[in-house]
Design a protein around this motif. Sequence first.
Motif, PDB file in Angstrom:
ATOM      1  N   THR B  45       7.047 -18.438  -6.115  1.00 36.17           N
ATOM      2  CA  THR B  45       7.864 -19.261  -7.026  1.00 36.17           C
ATOM      3  C   THR B  45       8.470 -20.450  -6.269  1.00 36.17           C
ATOM      4  OG1 THR B  45       8.316 -17.361  -8.426  1.00 36.17           O
ATOM      5  CG2 THR B  45       9.852 -19.176  -8.592  1.00 36.17           C
ATOM      6  N   LEU B  48       5.826 -23.031  -6.012  1.00 34.07           N
ATOM      7  CA  LEU B  48       5.652 -23.699  -7.309  1.00 34.07           C
ATOM      8  C   LEU B  48       6.792 -24.707  -7.559  1.00 34.07           C
ATOM      9  CD1 LEU B  48       3.356 -23.175  -9.383  1.00 34.07           C
ATOM     10  CD2 LEU B  48       5.030 -21.972 -10.767  1.00 34.07           C
ATOM     11  N   SER B  49       8.015 -24.306  -7.184  1.00 34.73           N
ATOM     12  CA  SER B  49       9.174 -25.198  -7.356  1.00 34.73           C
ATOM     13  C   SER B  49       9.003 -26.474  -6.530  1.00 34.73           C
ATOM     14  CB  SER B  49      10.460 -24.522  -6.891  1.00 34.73           C
ATOM     15  OG  SER B  49      10.708 -23.396  -7.635  1.00 34.73           O
ATOM     16  N   LEU B  54      11.110 -29.488  -7.941  1.00 36.89           N
ATOM     17  CA  LEU B  54      12.376 -28.852  -8.308  1.00 36.89           C
ATOM     18  C   LEU B  54      13.162 -28.468  -7.057  1.00 36.89           C
ATOM     19  CD1 LEU B  54      11.179 -26.517 -11.223  1.00 36.89           C
ATOM     20  CD2 LEU B  54      12.329 -28.714 -11.410  1.00 36.89           C
ATOM     21  N   GLN B  55      12.470 -28.323  -5.974  1.00 40.23           N
ATOM     22  CA  GLN B  55      13.124 -28.011  -4.690  1.00 40.23           C
ATOM     23  C   GLN B  55      12.542 -28.923  -3.624  1.00 40.23           C
ATOM     24  OE1 GLN B  55      13.658 -24.064  -3.029  1.00 40.23           O
ATOM     25  NE2 GLN B  55      13.282 -23.183  -5.055  1.00 40.23           N
ATOM     26  N   PHE B  87       5.965 -27.366 -17.218  1.00 34.61           N
ATOM     27  CA  PHE B  87       6.376 -26.122 -16.562  1.00 34.61           C
ATOM     28  C   PHE B  87       6.319 -24.937 -17.529  1.00 34.61           C
ATOM     29  CE2 PHE B  87       8.644 -29.337 -14.082  1.00 34.61           C
ATOM     30  CZ  PHE B  87       8.464 -28.904 -12.783  1.00 34.61           C
ATOM     31  N   PHE B  89       7.932 -21.344 -17.085  1.00 34.11           N
ATOM     32  CA  PHE B  89       8.749 -20.562 -16.151  1.00 34.11           C
ATOM     33  C   PHE B  89       8.532 -19.066 -16.346  1.00 34.11           C
ATOM     34  CE2 PHE B  89      11.041 -24.517 -17.165  1.00 34.11           C
ATOM     35  CZ  PHE B  89      10.992 -25.112 -15.919  1.00 34.11           C
ATOM     36  N   ARG B  91      10.663 -16.748 -16.911  1.00 31.34           N
ATOM     37  CA  ARG B  91      11.299 -16.399 -18.186  1.00 31.34           C
ATOM     38  C   ARG B  91      11.021 -17.565 -19.138  1.00 31.34           C
ATOM     39  NH1 ARG B  91      15.614 -15.049 -14.410  1.00 31.34           N
ATOM     40  NH2 ARG B  91      15.848 -12.802 -14.277  1.00 31.34           N
ATOM     41  N   ALA B  92      11.120 -17.289 -20.427  1.00 33.29           N
ATOM     42  CA  ALA B  92      10.723 -18.335 -21.386  1.00 33.29           C
ATOM     43  C   ALA B  92      11.594 -19.587 -21.270  1.00 33.29           C
ATOM     44  CB  ALA B  92      10.789 -17.786 -22.800  1.00 33.29           C
ATOM     45  N   ARG B  93      12.874 -19.399 -20.949  1.00 34.03           N
ATOM     46  CA  ARG B  93      13.788 -20.542 -20.788  1.00 34.03           C
ATOM     47  C   ARG B  93      13.846 -21.417 -22.042  1.00 34.03           C
ATOM     48  NH1 ARG B  93      16.824 -18.656 -17.002  1.00 34.03           N
ATOM     49  NH2 ARG B  93      15.996 -18.731 -14.911  1.00 34.03           N
ATOM     50  N   ASP B 165       4.414 -20.108 -13.938  1.00 36.00           N
ATOM     51  CA  ASP B 165       4.932 -19.029 -13.090  1.00 36.00           C
ATOM     52  C   ASP B 165       4.845 -17.717 -13.868  1.00 36.00           C
ATOM     53  OD1 ASP B 165       6.107 -17.648 -11.074  1.00 36.00           O
ATOM     54  OD2 ASP B 165       8.120 -18.513 -11.334  1.00 36.00           O
TER      55      ASP B 165
END
Lengths: 399, 221
Positions: B45, B48-49, B54-55, B87, B89, B91-93, B165
Amino acid sequence: MSLLVWKSILHRKLQCLALVVAIGLGVAIIFGVATIYQGVSSGIEISKQRLGADIVIVPESVKLEPSLVLFGGATEHTYMSKNTLDAIQAVPGVRRATPQFFTQSLSADCHDIGTQNRMLGYDPKSDWVIEPWLKKIHKTELKDNEVILGAKIPVWTQNRISILGKWYDIVTVAEETGTTLDYSLFVSMEEARRVAGKDVFLGEVWTKQGPPAELISAILLQVEDSAKIETIAAEVQRLGNLRAIIASDIKNRINNQFTVLLLFVGGIGALTVIASLFQLFSRFYTLTWERQAEWGLYLALGASSRDIAAIIIGEAITIALAGSLSGIILGGVLYKISLLTLSAYQSFPFIQPGWQYMTLLSFILILFYTGLGALAAWLPAYQGSKTDPGTVMTRGEFD
Amino acid sequence: MTKNLLELHQISKSYEEELILEEISLSVQPGTAIAITGNSGGGKTTLLSIMGLLQKPTSGQITMNGLEASSLDQKKQAKIRGESIGFVFQRARLISSLTIQENVLLPAWFVRKEKEIVERAQQLLSYFELEHRLNHKPQQLSLGQLRRVALARALLLQPPLLLADEPTNDLDPALADIVAGALLQARNQGTGVIIVTHDPALAQKADHHFRLEQGNLIQVK
């Protein structure tokens, strides 16, 4: 973006409603207090300018509160001899004095103009209250069939009014004084006495106190600049059977009473304001942490830091705006109710603040609260905009 | 020669003293699906970020369409994410205050494409058999449905790069097939797809399969 703000507010209905109510209450109290204070201040100022009497003299048997006599226009149908005027004028330090004759039996006619309105007879030789209004229409005195309407008497489009069966020509409408002069119909002294003499309900009064032609209700008095009002009031009372009411005392007392009352209520308003602001600040501060994953998602989906800040500030401003707008409406209601309640306990001069004042006050309050809402959200917005977009991958589920 | 959508140049990532990713290099071309598998907590993860901006990596470079993206400021990175990366994720977010359709439209709101995109959102939801759920809220949907909504959201703007993810995690085989089908369809339409998964069947369907072991990317397929 605005849809996101709106949906978020709807999603947190109860929390947002609590904030709106807290802000609304604060704004309502401040609006109500400020409006009443403005009305009373203007009323006292205007009544000072337009009533222009230092002392009001009534028969001693009039037991009403001085403020009621001065601003309430109540007379209890108690009269004194018209010769009292000569005795008053002879008191050293009296610059001028003028008698008035009141009657309040104006509701027995088919053209009823309301029980709160009274007829007030004035003496053209000595008067200074009615004179300025007559001067404006180039008249020196009123004929027996002429009347000046007080500022709050309903306007009569045909320029005529019927009182107890007699038609009168309306020569002008007086300016607002903030007192019950606004609910008076001014006629000549003789006309007022004639109307009162014909009133069957007052027959017993004339039997006891003498014919109306020999009576007066009150004397308005102005003193020399060098004279002491209290001394003259005492002198007048020494003449016997008279009660001297010092206008400035009553006005100061009312002013002080209102200042204390409004400071008290205003203090509660200020506390409500502080409480609602504290609530607003804490709500938006915790919001940054509670919704970090949400900000992270927005950032991941392409939102800029500015977008996040705009959402947070947008929510705060919307809540503050809704609160202050509802507060203005509630404040209007509070103002009306407070005014009615206060009037029931105390007579006081009052000039309703104009729309300009109310609009400006509303605008200032809305601007103030919306600004504070934005300020409350500024730090959370800054922190929210600095959220690491990676939090969307690591934080728990959203609210 | 096809231009690479995404290039990782010796990407390393460490948290405090612990090295999670060690000098990883990878190229992703349009129309390619890459699966990355590995043990839980192995850094999939995180990788992937980093690919999704994202990171920030501890060291190394990320190039997107030839542009060095890892050193760009946040605003420019947000713009790249919005326009070029979809993206999905773990979780569905989904945002619970928004309806399903609004959740799918969310990326479009941030890149200002609101009007012309509504029809596509509805088509995607229809493809995922959720056309009757447009005005429902996420809390009214099952886990499988939420996953499909999240996938529809990722596909809305037809991003050149799609990062998923564990997209089939917790889904029954039939739903997992639908999700996998959608990802591979996006691949067929030219999207570069990177899937982090524990699902061997899904990894098998990808064009390339890498395994992340002790911070290193090892090609399996």
